[in-house]
Motif scaffolding. Structure first.
Motif, PDB file in Angstrom:
ATOM      1  N   PRO A 126       0.820  -1.222   0.000  1.00  0.00           N
ATOM      2  CA  PRO A 126       0.000   0.000   0.000  1.00  0.00           C
ATOM      3  C   PRO A 126       0.850   1.265   0.000  1.00  0.00           C
ATOM      4  O   PRO A 126       1.883   1.327   0.667  1.00  0.00           O
ATOM      5  CB  PRO A 126      -0.827  -0.135   1.287  1.00  0.00           C
ATOM      6  CG  PRO A 126      -0.096  -1.107   2.140  1.00  0.00           C
ATOM      7  CD  PRO A 126       0.636  -2.024   1.218  1.00  0.00           C
ATOM      8  N   LYS A 127       0.398   2.278  -0.749  1.00  0.00           N
ATOM      9  CA  LYS A 127       1.106   3.564  -0.772  1.00  0.00           C
ATOM     10  C   LYS A 127       1.093   4.226   0.598  1.00  0.00           C
ATOM     11  O   LYS A 127       2.067   4.830   1.022  1.00  0.00           O
ATOM     12  CB  LYS A 127       0.449   4.498  -1.798  1.00  0.00           C
ATOM     13  CG  LYS A 127       0.720   4.144  -3.243  1.00  0.00           C
ATOM     14  CD  LYS A 127       0.057   5.162  -4.171  1.00  0.00           C
ATOM     15  CE  LYS A 127       0.350   4.863  -5.632  1.00  0.00           C
ATOM     16  NZ  LYS A 127      -0.338   5.830  -6.543  1.00  0.00           N
ATOM     17  N   ASP A 128      -0.039   4.138   1.285  1.00  0.00           N
ATOM     18  CA  ASP A 128      -0.196   4.750   2.606  1.00  0.00           C
ATOM     19  C   ASP A 128      -0.481   3.630   3.606  1.00  0.00           C
ATOM     20  O   ASP A 128      -1.624   3.209   3.790  1.00  0.00           O
ATOM     21  CB  ASP A 128      -1.348   5.759   2.577  1.00  0.00           C
ATOM     22  CG  ASP A 128      -1.466   6.554   3.875  1.00  0.00           C
ATOM     23  OD1 ASP A 128      -0.990   6.062   4.915  1.00  0.00           O
ATOM     24  OD2 ASP A 128      -2.063   7.645   3.838  1.00  0.00           O
ATOM     25  N   ILE A 129       0.566   3.151   4.252  1.00  0.00           N
ATOM     26  CA  ILE A 129       0.422   1.990   5.129  1.00  0.00           C
ATOM     27  C   ILE A 129      -0.440   2.309   6.340  1.00  0.00           C
ATOM     28  O   ILE A 129      -1.249   1.478   6.794  1.00  0.00           O
ATOM     29  CB  ILE A 129       1.804   1.466   5.557  1.00  0.00           C
ATOM     30  CG1 ILE A 129       2.518   0.873   4.333  1.00  0.00           C
ATOM     31  CG2 ILE A 129       1.682   0.413   6.657  1.00  0.00           C
ATOM     32  CD1 ILE A 129       3.906   0.360   4.602  1.00  0.00           C
ATOM     33  N   GLU A 130      -0.318   3.503   6.875  1.00  0.00           N
ATOM     34  CA  GLU A 130      -1.115   3.851   8.056  1.00  0.00           C
ATOM     35  C   GLU A 130      -2.608   3.890   7.722  1.00  0.00           C
ATOM     36  O   GLU A 130      -3.440   3.406   8.486  1.00  0.00           O
ATOM     37  CB  GLU A 130      -0.653   5.200   8.625  1.00  0.00           C
ATOM     38  CG  GLU A 130       0.736   5.154   9.248  1.00  0.00           C
ATOM     39  CD  GLU A 130       0.876   4.061  10.296  1.00  0.00           C
ATOM     40  OE1 GLU A 130      -0.034   3.958  11.161  1.00  0.00           O
ATOM     41  OE2 GLU A 130       1.854   3.298  10.246  1.00  0.00           O
ATOM     42  N   ALA A 131      -2.950   4.485   6.588  1.00  0.00           N
ATOM     43  CA  ALA A 131      -4.358   4.494   6.172  1.00  0.00           C
ATOM     44  C   ALA A 131      -4.844   3.072   5.920  1.00  0.00           C
ATOM     45  O   ALA A 131      -5.978   2.714   6.255  1.00  0.00           O
ATOM     46  CB  ALA A 131      -4.523   5.350   4.925  1.00  0.00           C
ATOM     47  N   TYR A 132      -3.979   2.273   5.344  1.00  0.00           N
ATOM     48  CA  TYR A 132      -4.324   0.871   5.066  1.00  0.00           C
ATOM     49  C   TYR A 132      -4.614   0.120   6.364  1.00  0.00           C
ATOM     50  O   TYR A 132      -5.583  -0.636   6.467  1.00  0.00           O
ATOM     51  CB  TYR A 132      -3.163   0.222   4.319  1.00  0.00           C
ATOM     52  CG  TYR A 132      -3.393  -1.201   3.867  1.00  0.00           C
ATOM     53  CD1 TYR A 132      -3.976  -1.481   2.636  1.00  0.00           C
ATOM     54  CD2 TYR A 132      -3.004  -2.277   4.667  1.00  0.00           C
ATOM     55  CE1 TYR A 132      -4.175  -2.785   2.211  1.00  0.00           C
ATOM     56  CE2 TYR A 132      -3.193  -3.590   4.253  1.00  0.00           C
ATOM     57  CZ  TYR A 132      -3.783  -3.840   3.030  1.00  0.00           C
ATOM     58  OH  TYR A 132      -3.983  -5.132   2.616  1.00  0.00           O
ATOM     59  N   LYS A 133      -3.793   0.352   7.368  1.00  0.00           N
ATOM     60  CA  LYS A 133      -3.974  -0.330   8.657  1.00  0.00           C
ATOM     61  C   LYS A 133      -5.261   0.093   9.351  1.00  0.00           C
ATOM     62  O   LYS A 133      -5.824  -0.653  10.154  1.00  0.00           O
ATOM     63  CB  LYS A 133      -2.764  -0.060   9.560  1.00  0.00           C
ATOM     64  CG  LYS A 133      -1.498  -0.769   9.083  1.00  0.00           C
ATOM     65  CD  LYS A 133      -0.240  -0.253   9.768  1.00  0.00           C
ATOM     66  CE  LYS A 133      -0.174  -0.648  11.227  1.00  0.00           C
ATOM     67  NZ  LYS A 133       1.126  -0.263  11.824  1.00  0.00           N
ATOM     68  N   LYS A 134      -5.755   1.282   9.006  1.00  0.00           N
ATOM     69  CA  LYS A 134      -7.019   1.760   9.578  1.00  0.00           C
ATOM     70  C   LYS A 134      -8.236   1.177   8.868  1.00  0.00           C
ATOM     71  O   LYS A 134      -9.367   1.435   9.257  1.00  0.00           O
ATOM     72  CB  LYS A 134      -7.073   3.283   9.511  1.00  0.00           C
ATOM     73  CG  LYS A 134      -6.058   3.981  10.405  1.00  0.00           C
ATOM     74  CD  LYS A 134      -6.118   5.497  10.190  1.00  0.00           C
ATOM     75  CE  LYS A 134      -5.048   6.211  11.011  1.00  0.00           C
ATOM     76  NZ  LYS A 134      -5.056   7.679  10.740  1.00  0.00           N
ATOM     77  N   GLY A 190      -4.202 -14.223   0.542  1.00  0.00           N
ATOM     78  CA  GLY A 190      -2.884 -14.208  -0.081  1.00  0.00           C
ATOM     79  C   GLY A 190      -2.255 -12.840  -0.239  1.00  0.00           C
ATOM     80  O   GLY A 190      -1.023 -12.722  -0.251  1.00  0.00           O
ATOM     81  N   TYR A 191      -3.077 -11.790  -0.343  1.00  0.00           N
ATOM     82  CA  TYR A 191      -2.541 -10.468  -0.677  1.00  0.00           C
ATOM     83  C   TYR A 191      -2.674  -9.425   0.435  1.00  0.00           C
ATOM     84  O   TYR A 191      -2.065  -8.357   0.329  1.00  0.00           O
ATOM     85  CB  TYR A 191      -3.218  -9.931  -1.939  1.00  0.00           C
ATOM     86  CG  TYR A 191      -2.636 -10.491  -3.214  1.00  0.00           C
ATOM     87  CD1 TYR A 191      -1.484  -9.943  -3.781  1.00  0.00           C
ATOM     88  CD2 TYR A 191      -3.225 -11.572  -3.867  1.00  0.00           C
ATOM     89  CE1 TYR A 191      -0.947 -10.449  -4.959  1.00  0.00           C
ATOM     90  CE2 TYR A 191      -2.693 -12.089  -5.046  1.00  0.00           C
ATOM     91  CZ  TYR A 191      -1.555 -11.525  -5.582  1.00  0.00           C
ATOM     92  OH  TYR A 191      -1.025 -12.034  -6.743  1.00  0.00           O
ATOM     93  N   ARG A 192      -3.456  -9.684   1.456  1.00  0.00           N
ATOM     94  CA  ARG A 192      -3.578  -8.704   2.547  1.00  0.00           C
ATOM     95  C   ARG A 192      -2.185  -8.390   3.090  1.00  0.00           C
ATOM     96  O   ARG A 192      -1.422  -9.268   3.462  1.00  0.00           O
ATOM     97  CB  ARG A 192      -4.468  -9.266   3.638  1.00  0.00           C
ATOM     98  CG  ARG A 192      -4.513  -8.482   4.933  1.00  0.00           C
ATOM     99  CD  ARG A 192      -5.258  -7.177   4.853  1.00  0.00           C
ATOM    100  NE  ARG A 192      -6.653  -7.284   4.468  1.00  0.00           N
ATOM    101  CZ  ARG A 192      -7.482  -6.245   4.487  1.00  0.00           C
ATOM    102  NH1 ARG A 192      -7.043  -5.041   4.881  1.00  0.00           N
ATOM    103  NH2 ARG A 192      -8.728  -6.383   4.096  1.00  0.00           N
ATOM    104  N   TYR A 193      -1.829  -7.107   3.122  1.00  0.00           N
ATOM    105  CA  TYR A 193      -0.508  -6.677   3.573  1.00  0.00           C
ATOM    106  C   TYR A 193      -0.481  -6.644   5.098  1.00  0.00           C
ATOM    107  O   TYR A 193      -1.239  -5.908   5.727  1.00  0.00           O
ATOM    108  CB  TYR A 193      -0.186  -5.293   3.002  1.00  0.00           C
ATOM    109  CG  TYR A 193       1.228  -4.825   3.253  1.00  0.00           C
ATOM    110  CD1 TYR A 193       2.279  -5.316   2.487  1.00  0.00           C
ATOM    111  CD2 TYR A 193       1.510  -3.903   4.246  1.00  0.00           C
ATOM    112  CE1 TYR A 193       3.585  -4.888   2.707  1.00  0.00           C
ATOM    113  CE2 TYR A 193       2.812  -3.466   4.484  1.00  0.00           C
ATOM    114  CZ  TYR A 193       3.840  -3.971   3.709  1.00  0.00           C
ATOM    115  OH  TYR A 193       5.138  -3.553   3.929  1.00  0.00           O
ATOM    116  N   LEU A 194       0.395  -7.453   5.676  1.00  0.00           N
ATOM    117  CA  LEU A 194       0.503  -7.535   7.138  1.00  0.00           C
ATOM    118  C   LEU A 194       1.741  -6.751   7.558  1.00  0.00           C
ATOM    119  O   LEU A 194       2.844  -7.293   7.662  1.00  0.00           O
ATOM    120  CB  LEU A 194       0.575  -8.993   7.578  1.00  0.00           C
ATOM    121  CG  LEU A 194      -0.655  -9.847   7.217  1.00  0.00           C
ATOM    122  CD1 LEU A 194      -0.464 -11.302   7.631  1.00  0.00           C
ATOM    123  CD2 LEU A 194      -1.910  -9.273   7.857  1.00  0.00           C
ATOM    124  N   ALA A 195       1.523  -5.470   7.792  1.00  0.00           N
ATOM    125  CA  ALA A 195       2.641  -4.545   8.010  1.00  0.00           C
ATOM    126  C   ALA A 195       3.419  -4.854   9.274  1.00  0.00           C
ATOM    127  O   ALA A 195       4.626  -4.592   9.354  1.00  0.00           O
ATOM    128  CB  ALA A 195       2.106  -3.114   8.055  1.00  0.00           C
TER     129      ALA A 195
END
Length: 817
Positions: free
Chosen positions: A291-299, A514-519
């Motif tokens: 994701p370009k914006d990891i923090e937004a993605y985590k929200k 398979g694709y969910r980014y686990l930061a």
């Protein structure tokens, strides 16, 4: 798509060979890489080789073409770097390989490295199957037992003017036979009686350098005694493309596979495992989406990836089909949204030469949906993968033109009774376009990592497929990765039903998994608890189960089937076929043309009728497989309940081992052939009966009886039910018509063949000889002999009596031999 197994096997051709100790775990830092710079005096003068008139191109390596030769300037800092070498066919003779090898087909992919050895440069093949940390003592053993093969070797010609690269002549890599990169396999060589590669007619056509890859096209010409087509003058010429792409130093974090969720995988063995053995594990194959914006993605916000997946349409794609191809590609955005990404996959028209003069479908930097002018009726979705991590680098989806014909025919056969749109050879664009869209979506599914999920089609209640509301919301199966092309369950009175497959809930679930980014996970092992939790949340729901359909006896993983009740689904399908057959002459006739189309559709209808029978037969002696881990309740394997098996045999007796007048339609047969129809029906019945009496199936039933006792549908009960069904006229005192006489003779002949085959195999297969199979088959023939002898005169029909005499003679012959 059977071609998928072939592609995977080719990609693993060199998987038994592995890198040396520094590969198995940590990689040396760039600063630690030794750069050996030899004085220029040891080699030729660069200016004497690369001078005016030489065609040069700068990129990953600088490439030079001169007098039919190809030179690489291999930079010192690119020695011992991982490069993915991908071999593809660009042009080839008509019908080469029987039609399933075409322009764009991948021949091989392998990781290679350039190594300096004294005054030579070696190109070695590297594999990453076996691993160990370079600091571990066992790494020495791993290195010694996994030695690098040398693919190609050449002398160093010169050092470039600024002393940063070696100049080498690589012409022979592309103009001589290097089996690992050419398309003429040993099997094809034998098939076409290939004598030799003609070097005078083999040459390098072009070489282009790009920042991350080198692309070389080379023509290979062979003398062949039996080329694919007679008019090819004893010659086979092919244009190949070799892509050499630099793999990323910044490796993608891999994800551990789990066989409860279907993914294409890479196999690994870790020799530094704490287990008391080498630790075997698998990585899933997937694109790198961050994701370009990891923090937004985590929200929980939808976020675009740093680098989306982009597919280009082949410029050869007919314009009217392009919108459907684009839709089929971008349909997967719905699934990627479930994984938190928006605009994750994009379809584009290929750029014009003015827009991008460097664009080439063979360039490994571009993923292309290729449109192949071929009579092959298929589509495939292979991909190119970094074997170190499972990262998909590129993929080319191939659509063969005549696949349109497959869907046109299937739509007419399986939906003609229900919808007017299917009652023509000129399927309306809206319907055929939707089918093409879903085929492309299916192949994109492969290209993003998903294998077939043949189990998906058994998840929905069969009668739900007759509901317009249900089918438009959920499709025909929970996954587009199943083979469930047309809704043959729906009946003519079911209005508004969806007839064409679509993406379903399993697809969204699998892509999220398979694709969910686990930061917050630093390693692949850190991800496992979360991934396991997602699986357990769906456990017990058939919509989210996976079954490949390969190598198992699970009837729920049937190909081309629909619904959770195969008997009911096949009854619905048969009812529709019986309505279609009388209309085929009208639906396939075109003024001024013959009946070739009628013959083709009619024969394919027979194959589909066989498919419905196959779905039912799979339940007899079938075993349900539900993939689980040891922390889940319940067992993995369960025998199909007795009542389901019994109903399956009843279906076969009523619909398969019976008169097929509905299929032997005189109006059709008198237009397409002078004979052969009855033999085709007989062949279908023989195939069904042979499958039912398969020894592996009977062995499973015998084992079921030993495990489940009275709850099992026994092999003896099955054989008795089949005998009483096939010989029902004998037990009812009725005359036997010609069609039934045919299947009854077939039963005895097949039973005799089975006994003979099993007797012949007794010294090779102890499971067969010590089992009850041979006694059961003999007992059935003895019982039939007794019943014919005692019941034959209950009918006065002369032909039936002659028939019974013949049956007795056949049985006696079996026991006399």
């Amino acid at each position: 798509m059977k071609q998928l197994l072939f592609v995977l096997s080719i990609s693993m051709l060199f998987s038994y060979q592995t890198a040396n100790a520094q590969l198995f775990g940590k990689k040396k830092k760039a600063s630690e890489t030794k750069k050996t710079e030899k004085p220029k005096g040891e080699f030729k003068n660069y200016a004497d080789i690369i001078k005016a008139g030489v065609k040069s191109d700068d990129g990953l390596f600088t490439v030079h073409q001169k007098d039919g030769k190809l030179y690489y300037e291999i930079p010192f800092d690119k020695l011992e770097k991982d490069l993915l070498l991908v071999s593809r066919i660009v042009k080839l003779p008509d019908n080469f390989g029987g039609g399933y090898i075409n322009a764009g087909s991948k021949v091989n992919e392998q990781v290679v490295r350039w190594y300096k050895r004294d005054k030579n440069i070696d190109l070695k093949v590297i594999s990453f199957t076996n691993e160990s940390d370079e600091e571990s003592p066992i790494s020495k053993s791993v290195e010694a037992n996994n030695f690098f093969p040398i693919l190609f070797s050449t002398e160093i010609e010169a050092v470039n003017p600024d002393s940063t690269a070696y100049l080498v002549d690589v012409s022979k890599l592309y103009t001589e036979e290097v089996s690992a990169i050419n398309a003429m396999s040993d099997g094809l060589r034998k098939r076409y009686k290939v004598k030799r590669l003609d070097k005078n007619r083999s040459y390098i056509e072009s070489a282009n350098a790009y920042p991350q890859n080198i692309e070389v096209k080379h023509l290979m010409t062979y003398d062949a005694g039996n080329p694919p087509e007679r008019d090819q003058a004893g010659t086979i010429s092919m244009l190949l493309n070799q892509s050499m792409i630099l793999l990323p130093e910044d490796k993608m974090k891999p994800r551990l596979a789990d066989d409860r969720v279907g993914w294409f995988t890479l196999e690994k063995y870790d020799y530094n495992s704490d287990e008391l053995k080498s630790d075997r594990y698998e990585l899933i194959r997937r694109w790198r989406l961050v994701p370009k914006d990891i923090e937004a993605y985590k929200k929980g916000e939808l976020v675009e990836p740093v680098k989306p997946i982009v597919y280009y349409l082949d410029p050869a794609t007919p314009e009217k089909w392009r919108p459907y191809f684009i839709q089929g590609i971008e349909d997967w955005n719905v699934a990627f949204e479930a994984a938190g990404f928006k605009n994750a996959i994009i379809a584009k028209e290929a750029p014009s030469p003015e827009e991008d003069p460097d664009f080439s479908p063979e360039d490994v930097r571009y993923s292309v949906v290729r449109y192949v002018a071929s009579t092959t009726r298929n589509a495939v979705g292979p991909s190119v993968t970094d074997p170190r991590t499972g990262e998909i680098i590129e993929s080319d989806i191939i659509w063969y033109h005549n696949h349109l014909r497959s869907y046109r025919n299937r739509f007419m056969i399986e939906a003609g009774a229900q919808t007017e749109a299917a009652r023509t050879l000129q399927t309306p664009e809206e319907e055929i376009g939707e089918m093409m869209r879903m085929v492309i979506a299916h192949e994109v599914g492969h290209a993003i990592g998903l294998p077939h999920n043949m189990k998906a089609s058994s998840a929905y209640p069969t009668d739900s497929l007759r509901s317009a509301t249900f089918t438009h919301k959920y499709g025909l199966t929970p996954s587009i990765m199943d083979y469930a092309r047309v809704n043959y369950v729906a009946q003519p009175e079911d209005e508004g039903v969806r007839y064409i497959r679509m993406m379903g809930p399993y697809d969204k679930y699998a892509i999220n998994w398979g694709y969910r980014y686990l930061a917050d996970a630093e390693t692949k092992e850190d991800e496992k608890a979360t991934l396991d939790e997602w699986i357990l949340e769906k456990a017990g729901n058939p919509w989210y189960e996976f079954g490949s359909g390969y190598g198992v006896a699970d009837p729920r993983a049937n190909r081309e089937s629909l619904g959770d009740n195969h008997v009911k689904a096949s009854e619905y399908g048969l009812a529709n076929l019986k309505k279609v057959v009388p209309n085929l002459v009208e639906w396939t006739s075109e003024d001024g043309k013959g009946y070739e189309e009628l013959a083709e559709v009619y024969r394919e209808l027979g194959y589909m009728w066989w498919g419905y029978n196959r779905h039912v037969i799979a339940n007899v002696g079938g075993i349900y497989e539900t993939r689980k881990t040891s922390n889940q309740e319940g067992v993995v394997y369960e025998h199909v309940p007795a009542d389901i098996q019994r109903n399956a045999v009843a279906f076969l007796n009523e619909h398969t081992f019976t008169n097929h007048e509905w299929l032997l339609n005189k109006d059709i047969l008198q237009r397409i052939e002078d004979d052969g129809a009855i033999e085709r029906v007989k062949a279908l019945q023989v195939r069904a009966l042979s499958s039912l009496l398969d020894e592996d199936r009977i062995l499973r039933m015998i084992e079921n009886e030993s495990l489940n006792g009275n709850d099992a549908y026994t092999a003896l009960a099955m054989l008795e039910d089949v005998r009483r069904g096939i010989f029902s006229e004998l037990y009812r005192g009725q005359s036997v018509d010609a069609y039934r006489r045919n299947i009854q003779r077939t039963y005895i002949d097949l039973a005799a063949e089975k006994i003979a085959e099993l007797d012949a195999e007794k010294n090779q297969d102890s499971d067969i000889i010590i089992s009850d199979i041979i006694p059961l088959m003999r007992a059935e023939l003895n019982q039939l002999k007794t019943d014919i002898s005692s019941r034959r005169y209950r009918t006065s029909d002369r032909m039936s009596l002659i028939h019974y005499d013949d049956l007795l003679a056949r049985i006696d012959k079996t026991f006399a031999e």
